[in-house]
Design a protein around this motif. Structure first.
Motif, PDB file in Angstrom:
ATOM      1  N   VAL A 122       0.851  -1.195   0.000  1.00  0.00           N
ATOM      2  CA  VAL A 122       0.000   0.000   0.000  1.00  0.00           C
ATOM      3  C   VAL A 122       0.882   1.239   0.000  1.00  0.00           C
ATOM      4  O   VAL A 122       1.781   1.368   0.840  1.00  0.00           O
ATOM      5  CB  VAL A 122      -0.934   0.016   1.225  1.00  0.00           C
ATOM      6  CG1 VAL A 122      -1.822   1.256   1.217  1.00  0.00           C
ATOM      7  CG2 VAL A 122      -1.790  -1.251   1.257  1.00  0.00           C
ATOM      8  N   THR A 123       0.639   2.162  -0.936  1.00  0.00           N
ATOM      9  CA  THR A 123       1.449   3.380  -1.025  1.00  0.00           C
ATOM     10  C   THR A 123       0.768   4.551  -0.329  1.00  0.00           C
ATOM     11  O   THR A 123      -0.459   4.641  -0.289  1.00  0.00           O
ATOM     12  CB  THR A 123       1.705   3.758  -2.490  1.00  0.00           C
ATOM     13  OG1 THR A 123       0.453   3.934  -3.164  1.00  0.00           O
ATOM     14  CG2 THR A 123       2.506   2.681  -3.199  1.00  0.00           C
ATOM     15  N   SER A 124       1.589   5.454   0.190  1.00  0.00           N
ATOM     16  CA  SER A 124       1.064   6.671   0.801  1.00  0.00           C
ATOM     17  C   SER A 124       0.950   7.806  -0.201  1.00  0.00           C
ATOM     18  O   SER A 124       0.198   8.758   0.015  1.00  0.00           O
ATOM     19  CB  SER A 124       1.965   7.105   1.961  1.00  0.00           C
ATOM     20  OG  SER A 124       3.262   7.413   1.470  1.00  0.00           O
ATOM     21  N   GLY A 152      -1.812 -13.903  -3.818  1.00  0.00           N
ATOM     22  CA  GLY A 152      -0.962 -13.036  -4.611  1.00  0.00           C
ATOM     23  C   GLY A 152      -0.388 -11.916  -3.782  1.00  0.00           C
ATOM     24  O   GLY A 152      -0.754 -11.725  -2.614  1.00  0.00           O
ATOM     25  N   VAL A 153       0.546 -11.180  -4.396  1.00  0.00           N
ATOM     26  CA  VAL A 153       1.111  -9.965  -3.812  1.00  0.00           C
ATOM     27  C   VAL A 153       0.653  -8.821  -4.705  1.00  0.00           C
ATOM     28  O   VAL A 153       0.948  -8.797  -5.895  1.00  0.00           O
ATOM     29  CB  VAL A 153       2.653 -10.030  -3.738  1.00  0.00           C
ATOM     30  CG1 VAL A 153       3.212  -8.735  -3.167  1.00  0.00           C
ATOM     31  CG2 VAL A 153       3.090 -11.229  -2.901  1.00  0.00           C
ATOM     32  N   VAL A 154      -0.094  -7.876  -4.146  1.00  0.00           N
ATOM     33  CA  VAL A 154      -0.768  -6.847  -4.934  1.00  0.00           C
ATOM     34  C   VAL A 154      -0.327  -5.460  -4.499  1.00  0.00           C
ATOM     35  O   VAL A 154      -0.267  -5.169  -3.296  1.00  0.00           O
ATOM     36  CB  VAL A 154      -2.301  -6.947  -4.788  1.00  0.00           C
ATOM     37  CG1 VAL A 154      -2.992  -5.947  -5.708  1.00  0.00           C
ATOM     38  CG2 VAL A 154      -2.776  -8.360  -5.103  1.00  0.00           C
ATOM     39  N   ALA A 155      -0.009  -4.604  -5.483  1.00  0.00           N
ATOM     40  CA  ALA A 155       0.337  -3.208  -5.209  1.00  0.00           C
ATOM     41  C   ALA A 155      -0.909  -2.341  -5.328  1.00  0.00           C
ATOM     42  O   ALA A 155      -1.585  -2.362  -6.363  1.00  0.00           O
ATOM     43  CB  ALA A 155       1.403  -2.725  -6.177  1.00  0.00           C
ATOM     44  N   PHE A 156      -1.212  -1.587  -4.295  1.00  0.00           N
ATOM     45  CA  PHE A 156      -2.320  -0.631  -4.310  1.00  0.00           C
ATOM     46  C   PHE A 156      -1.713   0.769  -4.369  1.00  0.00           C
ATOM     47  O   PHE A 156      -1.287   1.319  -3.349  1.00  0.00           O
ATOM     48  CB  PHE A 156      -3.213  -0.811  -3.082  1.00  0.00           C
ATOM     49  CG  PHE A 156      -3.923  -2.132  -3.063  1.00  0.00           C
ATOM     50  CD1 PHE A 156      -5.017  -2.358  -3.876  1.00  0.00           C
ATOM     51  CD2 PHE A 156      -3.473  -3.165  -2.251  1.00  0.00           C
ATOM     52  CE1 PHE A 156      -5.661  -3.584  -3.880  1.00  0.00           C
ATOM     53  CE2 PHE A 156      -4.114  -4.392  -2.238  1.00  0.00           C
ATOM     54  CZ  PHE A 156      -5.218  -4.606  -3.060  1.00  0.00           C
TER      55      PHE A 156
END
Length: 500
Positions: A122-124, A152-156
């Motif tokens: 999760v990105t800020s 899975g590995v998921v980028a938000f």
């Protein structure tokens, strides 16, 4: 099969089930021109300014005199803001008794239940998006093969987090989204990645929500780690350490009351409010009967139908909260020189929807018939059970992002035009409103509600089919959008306020 459908005896229009040529008999009149499928036909004369009714409610006003048999659409219908006298709690129907249904879910330590088992990055801020994506990209299917219980590995990632005020509606909404994804029951582990100098500081989030770092919850900033490359390397190492712990989670029988379903629609047409949305509403009633939760959203898409929901408010306070959201949106659109009728979209109109009032009356049917037990801010944790409402825009990715942040572990999405949408970490079930589109987009649609028109299937049968699919997908069966990999780019926090 009839050529038209009338929804209520009080209606002044009917809907064409198929395209009709000029002169085609319709009730006590005949069409005066070509009527596309899904579009409305006047069954009596309307003088200019007179209300037009469908669903036994006003969907607009005649912009000119309309003759019996005329095509009723954007060329001769005008929109006016609603001016309802709201009633609270006057239409409270009893909830059916539960029958103890279960599904196979992931029981978390905090008592919440997941339907999937992801590790989230999760990105800020937008500045850490590349780092997050590259960390997630490292974990290919081959590398995850040793961890069969990890989905899975998921980028938000998102495009905001800086150039914004450090308080107020926009900042608070983004913080709620980050908190909701950090604590989501469909995430076994979370890595938060920031830049370091952004307005949306990770440390502020940790302090505000009492989040504690541990083996399955880690944070890092690019500036502190000393650059992008090292951040990616360190992030990969942190996720690698989480994988064995996440893989230890297994599915166990869980009560259907643990399901929290986002009720969503997009790419709507005239059939949405006649087939798919009422079927989803029936499924929502079945879920509520189990002690589960349905979360309706898209505030602009209940505009003109909100008075029907306030009548179902469990308390006056719940009803007043809903009305206050409507007033906020009227002000929001006015100060931005817009109109509540900017929705429906061109595609909605091509499908037969004329005004937001008509669209909203159909969209509200997704909420079924049970009492409205809670009204929530965008991305706020939904704590009440039963049928609830969350404030959000009508833009599907932003709306679903808020519902998932609020705790929804499943999404059900109705569509008439055909919407290529999916979501993570909560999988999306797609429901077609009409058989023609279902046949054309069968790889994308899970359920054909068009059978309610073309196949003699009842509302109750289609609603039960949907509810049963809830339990199967919650137990691990992949929805069609999920199988196609949708959901990596549909994380879109609602940006409220000025970009500075």
């Amino acid at each position: 099969m009839p050529d038209t459908i009338r929804l209520d005896a009080a209606d002044t229009v009917v809907t064409a089930i198929r395209a009709l040529e000029a002169g085609h008999p319709v009730e006590d009149t005949a069409t005066t021109g070509l009527i596309p499928s899904g579009h409305k036909i006047a069954t009596r004369a309307h003088r200019s300014g007179e209300p037009i009714r469908k669903y036994a409610q006003i969907i607009g006003y005649a912009a000119t005199d309309i003759a019996p048999g005329d095509h009723v659409h954007t060329h001769n219908v005008e929109f006016r803001n609603t001016d309802a006298d709201y009633e609270f709690g006057t239409d409270l129907r009893p909830v059916a008794p539960a029958s103890g249904d279960t599904f196979m879910g992931y029981q978390r330590e905090n008592g919440k239940v997941g339907t999937r088992n992801y590790i989230a990055i999760v990105t800020s801020v937008n500045c850490s998006a590349t780092a997050a994506r590259q960390i997630a990209a490292h974990f290919t299917a081959e590398r995850l093969a040793a961890y069969p219980n990890v989905d899975g590995v998921v980028a938000f990632v998102h495009g905001t987090g800086c150039g914004m005020a450090g308080d107020g509606e926009g900042f608070e909404a983004l913080q709620r989204v980050m908190w909701g994804y950090a604590k989501h029951p469909n995430h076994a582990g979370v890595l938060m990645v920031g830049l370091g100098c952004e307005m949306n500081q990770i440390d502020w989030l940790l302090d505000a929500y009492g989040l504690k770092q541990g083996p399955l919850f880690q944070t890092m900033n690019i500036q502190n780690v000393a650059g992008l490359r090292r951040t990616i390397e360190m992030g990969i190492a942190k996720v690698e350490a989480m994988l064995p712990l996440a893989n230890a989670a297994t599915r166990t029988p869980c009560p259907a009351s643990a399901l929290k379903v986002a009720l969503q629609c997009g790419g709507s047409d005239a059939w949405s409010g006649i087939t798919a949305n009422p079927a989803l509403g029936y499924a929502c009633d079945l879920l509520v009967a189990q002690g589960g939760t349905g979360v309706l959203a898209e505030t602009p898409e209940i505009y003109g139908a909100e008075h029907l929901l306030t009548r179902r408010a469990a308390t006056p306070e719940v009803g007043e909260k809903l009305v206050s959201l409507i007033r906020w949106w009227e002000d929001y659109t006015a100060r931005n020189r817009g109109s509540m009728d900017n929705n429906p979209s061109p595609g909605n109109k091509a499908g037969g929807l004329t005004t937001i009032l008509e669209k909203s009356l159909g969209a509200a049917a997704k909420g079924g018939t049970t009492p409205l037990t809670g009204v929530y801010k965008y991305a706020e944790e939904v704590r009440a059970t039963g049928f609830t409402f969350m404030d959000s825009p009508g833009y599907d990715p932003a709306s679903v992002t808020g519902q998932i942040a609020g705790g929804c572990n499943l999404v059900c999405f109705t569509t008439g035009r055909g919407s290529a949408f999916g979501s993570k970490p909560a999988p999306t079930i797609k429901v077609a409103t009409n058989t023609e589109m279902f046949t054309r987009m069968t790889e994308d649609m899970d359920v054909n509600a068009g059978e309610m028109l073309t196949g003699g299937v009842t509302l109750e049968e289609k609603g039960r089919e949907l509810y049963d699919l809830f339990l199967r997908v919650a137990s691990g069966e992949m929805s069609k959008s999920e199988a196609q990999g949708l959901g990596d780019y549909e994380f879109v926090p609602w940006q409220i306020g000025a970009t500075m």
